[in-house]
Design an enzyme around this catalytic site. Structure first.
Site, mmCIF file in Angstrom:
data_model
loop_
_atom_site.group_PDB
_atom_site.id
_atom_site.type_symbol
_atom_site.label_atom_id
_atom_site.label_comp_id
_atom_site.label_asym_id
_atom_site.label_seq_id
_atom_site.Cartn_x
_atom_site.Cartn_y
_atom_site.Cartn_z
ATOM 1 N N CYS A 105 0.835 -1.207 0.000
ATOM 2 C CA CYS A 105 0.000 0.000 0.000
ATOM 3 C C CYS A 105 0.871 1.258 0.000
ATOM 4 C CB CYS A 105 -0.906 -0.008 1.225
ATOM 5 S SG CYS A 105 -1.804 1.534 1.468
ATOM 6 N N CYS A 108 0.512 3.598 3.270
ATOM 7 C CA CYS A 108 0.955 3.156 4.599
ATOM 8 C C CYS A 108 2.292 3.807 4.967
ATOM 9 C CB CYS A 108 1.134 1.635 4.604
ATOM 10 S SG CYS A 108 -0.337 0.710 5.094
ATOM 11 N N ASN A 201 -14.034 8.635 -1.489
ATOM 12 C CA ASN A 201 -14.553 7.559 -2.325
ATOM 13 C C ASN A 201 -14.200 6.260 -1.622
ATOM 14 O OD1 ASN A 201 -15.510 9.235 -4.346
ATOM 15 N ND2 ASN A 201 -13.618 9.137 -5.539
ATOM 16 N N HIS A 212 -6.907 1.666 2.076
ATOM 17 C CA HIS A 212 -6.426 2.361 3.276
ATOM 18 C C HIS A 212 -7.357 3.546 3.571
ATOM 19 C CE1 HIS A 212 -2.691 3.324 5.777
ATOM 20 N NE2 HIS A 212 -3.606 4.219 6.117
ATOM 21 N N HIS A 214 -8.766 6.779 3.800
ATOM 22 C CA HIS A 214 -8.281 8.101 3.413
ATOM 23 C C HIS A 214 -9.349 8.819 2.600
ATOM 24 C CE1 HIS A 214 -7.627 6.032 -0.422
ATOM 25 N NE2 HIS A 214 -7.469 7.203 -1.004
HETATM 26 ZN ZN LIG Z 1 -2.135 1.232 3.756
#
Ligand SMILES: [Zn+2]
Ligand SMILES: [Zn+2]
Length: 404
Positions: A105, A108, A201, A212, A214
């Protein structure tokens, strides 16, 4: 904006807020400027610095085109096709052994965007659709072209990769609202920008390629058509009746059966005329609360709790992490009767079926909702929501800017 004016504005806000809610907590902001000019705002404890030489995507082909048949602007943003997907390799600048490597990711800690652990952070998108220094248009002599002036920021709700808005701690949701307030206030202060739009979204159905937790904040130098229309409706109502349309809508909502969560500061419910099956609006009750920056500490705290509760009801009703679009609707310049709102649009109408914005809706903007709003509200009301402890009312304190 000079850092001094941010600090003095927050100092004034702190004086006001301390009267209303003594348990507000300061949240420091530290801004890093990367070699490519992109800024990273770290909120709370600073645990590292951005990696040097983080890769940048040059937004070479961005521009706006005007559709003459509707007199509206379309953003052309071909670079976005190169955005990272979960399945794509994200090893550029990834720290070995970091959560970024473990989850594959880029958001991260240890990833190409944020090399270090963080509480909350905002960074300018490496793949922007709008930029404050956008490239020139393909043909300057053609008035149908315009530059894609604006901003695209990414808002990290938490450093934890797994979970969603409903699994954020009370501190984390409080921090998200504080970060939104801080970023939107700065973007609205830029007179080049006509509209600032924080949003999330959530879910692959919405095209969110990274799970993740956000969100994002876009800002534009043109007022989007739907916002222009809503501002015109408020102005028209004021001219006809001498009163605030938003206040009238709120009074109507509060008297309806569509409220799903009782709160003195916000109406939280399915609106009278929703476009989506389980659409929920969270709208400020107080006249004068036009934008997030207008909110008192008590209103900010209530907003964080209300949003958490809505997503918790969504997930509880469907039994999985319900995909949704969540947008913060703040007042455009001059829209005095606008009440700040957070609106959530999940596309699902049942566990298996999603509403598709099909021919009629796409071609006419006439939405056809095949659910009864009162029934959707009753189903959301029936979901048990676990009460949770109070979260602090965070107030952002701008720290010294750092360079990297
Ligand atoms: Zn992440
Ligand atoms: Zn009002």
């Amino acid at each position: 904006m000079p850092i001094e004016s941010v600090a003095s504005r927050h100092a004034r806000a702190r004086t006001r807020a301390s009267v209303i809610a003594p348990d507000r907590r300061d949240l420091s902001r530290t801004t890093f400027v990367q070699p490519d000019g992109r800024r990273i705002h770290v909120y709370g404890e600073v645990r590292g610095a951005p990696a040097a030489g983080a890769p940048r995507s040059e937004p070479t082909a961005l521009h706006l085109r005007r559709d003459e048949l509707s007199a509206s602007w379309i953003a052309i943003s071909p670079v976005r096709n190169e955005r990272p997907h979960r399945s794509a390799p994200t090893d550029i600048g990834t720290v070995p052994g970091s959560p970024a490597e473990r989850y594959g990711c880029p958001l991260c800690p240890g990833g190409p965007e944020l090399a270090f652990s963080y509480e909350a952070a905002v960074f300018e998108n490496r793949f922007p659709s709008f930029a404050l220094a956008p490239p020139n248009v393909p043909d300057p002599s053609d008035a149908r072209f315009a530059r894609s002036l604006g901003t695209c920021e990414v808002v990290m709700f938490t450093e934890r990769h797994e979970g969603n808005f409903a699994t954020l701690t009370p501190e984390e949701t409080g921090r998200v609202v504080a970060v939104w307030r801080d970023r939107t206030a700065e973007l609205w202060a830029d007179q080049r920008l006509a509209y600032v739009l924080p949003f999330e979204n959530r879910g692959e159905e919405i095209g969110a390629t990274l799970s993740h937790p956000h969100g994002q904040i876009y800002a534009f130098d043109h007022l989007p058509p739907w916002i222009e229309r809503r501002a015109a409706a408020l102005a028209d109502g004021r001219a006809r009746t001498g009163a605030c349309v938003s206040c009238a809508v709120i009074a109507d909502e509060l008297a309806s059966s569509r409220i799903v969560h009782a709160d003195p500061h916000w109406t939280v419910g399915v609106p009278f005329a929703p476009r989506w099956p389980f659409e929920v609006h969270v709208r400020a009750v107080r006249h004068g609360a036009r934008r997030l920056a207008d909110l008192t500490t008590a209103e900010s705290r209530a907003l964080a709790g209300a949003l958490h509760g809505v997503v918790e009801r969504y997930n509880g009703l469907f039994g999985f992490e319900l995909p949704y679009m969540m947008v913060v609707q703040e007042a455009p310049r001059g829209a005095d009767d606008w009440h700040v709102a957070v609106e959530l649009f999940p596309p699902h109408r049942s566990k298996r079926l999603t509403k598709v914005r099909a021919s009629v809706e796409t071609s006419t903007l006439l939405f056809i909702n095949d659910t009864l709003p009162e029934e959707s509200a009753a189903r959301l009301q029936g979901v048990p929501v676990i009460p949770r402890e109070e979260h602090p009312g965070f107030v952002i304190v701008a720290g010294a800017d750092a360079r990297r």
